[in-house]
Scaffold this active site. Structure first.
Site, PDB file in Angstrom:
ATOM      1  N   GLU A   1      11.578 -16.654 -29.060  1.00 60.11           N
ATOM      2  CA  GLU A   1      11.093 -15.331 -28.672  1.00 60.11           C
ATOM      3  C   GLU A   1      10.912 -15.295 -27.162  1.00 60.11           C
ATOM      4  OE1 GLU A   1       7.606 -14.316 -30.916  1.00 60.11           O
ATOM      5  OE2 GLU A   1       8.647 -14.447 -32.838  1.00 60.11           O
TER       6      GLU A   1
ATOM      7  N   HIS B   1       8.134  -8.999 -32.934  1.00 61.22           N
ATOM      8  CA  HIS B   1       6.840  -9.659 -33.135  1.00 61.22           C
ATOM      9  C   HIS B   1       5.689  -8.724 -32.742  1.00 61.22           C
ATOM     10  CE1 HIS B   1       4.827 -13.877 -33.351  1.00 61.22           C
ATOM     11  NE2 HIS B   1       4.093 -12.944 -33.932  1.00 61.22           N
TER      12      HIS B   1
ATOM     13  N   ARG C   1       5.445 -16.387 -39.948  1.00 62.35           N
ATOM     14  CA  ARG C   1       5.906 -17.348 -38.954  1.00 62.35           C
ATOM     15  C   ARG C   1       7.360 -17.701 -39.251  1.00 62.35           C
ATOM     16  NH1 ARG C   1       2.058 -15.854 -36.674  1.00 62.35           N
ATOM     17  NH2 ARG C   1       0.244 -17.008 -35.934  1.00 62.35           N
TER      18      ARG C   1
END
Length: 359
Positions: A298, A317, A270
């Protein structure tokens, strides 16, 4: 084999359209499963065989993630299948779901989706994080090897138009994984999978995890150390801790300064674990390298300085995004729903206590 259907914990609420005869087989009432997934996620997670197993177990109502459509589908649903963009289950959505008993989440993190209001109503929650640990650990290992060998710097130099000899010089000294001290922050599912890989390949793992004792660390093949000690000693530091209030900005300016010159930071966990401004400042000096799969914003903006730095390796990601992991996630959802409908114990349940210490 289709799962046995539990009788009549369900009753019909609202207009007759929610009580169609098609829901009944003899004196049994077919449960309703609301499928609150964004477009395309159904095919991503569920094979035709897995979808057929769900259809055999219950009436499926594919509603998407629009709140109004979800509210209609939840009117007499016992189970809801959720995804990354499913709206938070609270307030009006919960009020529209008087029979809801299980949230079957296709992802790992559920804090954005459920809270005290869900648990207070006795609704159970399950997730698929176990399916995602192997690929994330593999990407973390891939990042580790790339940083050790300077592959990202070679690639950046060659793509940037540098000549052959310049590309060879455009990195720090390369190192082998065998014998390298690798610091692991967090003995999560992914952290444990990563530790097993490190040990198998001859690395020297250090571990920092306040929930872990020395005996547990030894079983994982690692030396348990304080965070500052880990940062000072490690050639690569890989983050596998949960994003909870206690771990927010676990690595800030002071901590990053403890890393040795030429060290690397791997983050597939994270972004909140690291003070991003402090990390950018450290990376701009060229003193350390980083491989990142997670970001504060993001999608990562096209104007982000991270995109231009030669000592940074980026991925969008997608560490968990293997075909095999997605299918395992779908199977976990099918299996957990089956267990719920047949009165068996859930194997991937998230309780308030677990959520408090997990990502």
């Amino acid at each position: 084999m289709a799962p046995r259907i539990v009788r009549a914990s369900l009753r019909c609420y609202g207009p007759d359209r929610n009580c169609r005869q098609s829901r009944q087989a003899g004196d049994r009432v077919r449960p309703v499963i609301a499928v609150a997934l964004d477009e395309g996620l159904r095919e991503l997670f569920f094979t035709p065989q897995q979808w057929s197993a769900l259809e055999a177990a219950a009436e499926l109502r594919v509603c998407g993630i629009a709140p109004d459509a979800m509210a209609r589908a939840l009117a007499d649903a016992e189970v809801v299948i959720t995804g990354w963009r499913t709206p938070r289950l609270h307030g009006g959505l919960l009020a529209a779901a008087p029979r809801l008993a299980l949230v079957a989440h296709t992802g790992a993190a559920v804090r954005f989706l459920v809270g005290d209001e869900v648990f207070g109503r006795g609704i159970r929650v399950t997730q698929t994080g176990a399916a995602m640990a192997p690929p994330v650990a593999e990407v973390s290992l891939t990042f580790t090897l790339a940083l050790l060998h300077g592959l990202h710097r070679h690639d950046h130099a060659l793509r940037g138009g540098g000549n052959w000899d310049e590309a060879k010089q455009h990195k720090a000294p390369a190192h082998e994984l065998r014998g390298s001290v690798i610091g692991v922050v967090g003995a999560s599912r992914t952290g444990r999978a990563y530790l097993h890989m490190l040990s198998a390949l001859g690395a020297v793992p250090l571990l920092h995890d306040p929930t872990c004792d020395e005996a547990a660390a030894e079983r994982l093949g690692a030396e348990l150390v304080p965070l500052d000690d880990l940062l000072r000693r490690s050639r690569i530091v890989a983050l596998h801790a949960p994003a909870i209030p206690e771990t927010r900005h676990l690595l800030g300016r002071r901590e990053l300064a403890l890393l040795p010159d030429g060290a690397g930071l791997v983050n597939t966990a994270r972004s909140a674990l690291v003070d991003s401004a402090a990390l950018l400042a450290e990376l701009r000096t060229g003193r350390i390298d980083a491989a990142l799969d997670v970001f504060d914003e993001e999608p990562l903006p096209t104007t982000s300085p991270l995109r231009t730095l030669p000592n940074v390796l980026l991925s969008p990601h997608e560490a968990a995004g293997t075909t095999e992991a997605r299918r395992r996630q779908g199977q976990i959802v099918v299996d957990e729903i089956t267990r719920h409908l047949t009165g068996e114990k859930l194997q991937h349940e998230v309780t308030p206590d677990i959520m408090a210490i997990s990502a």
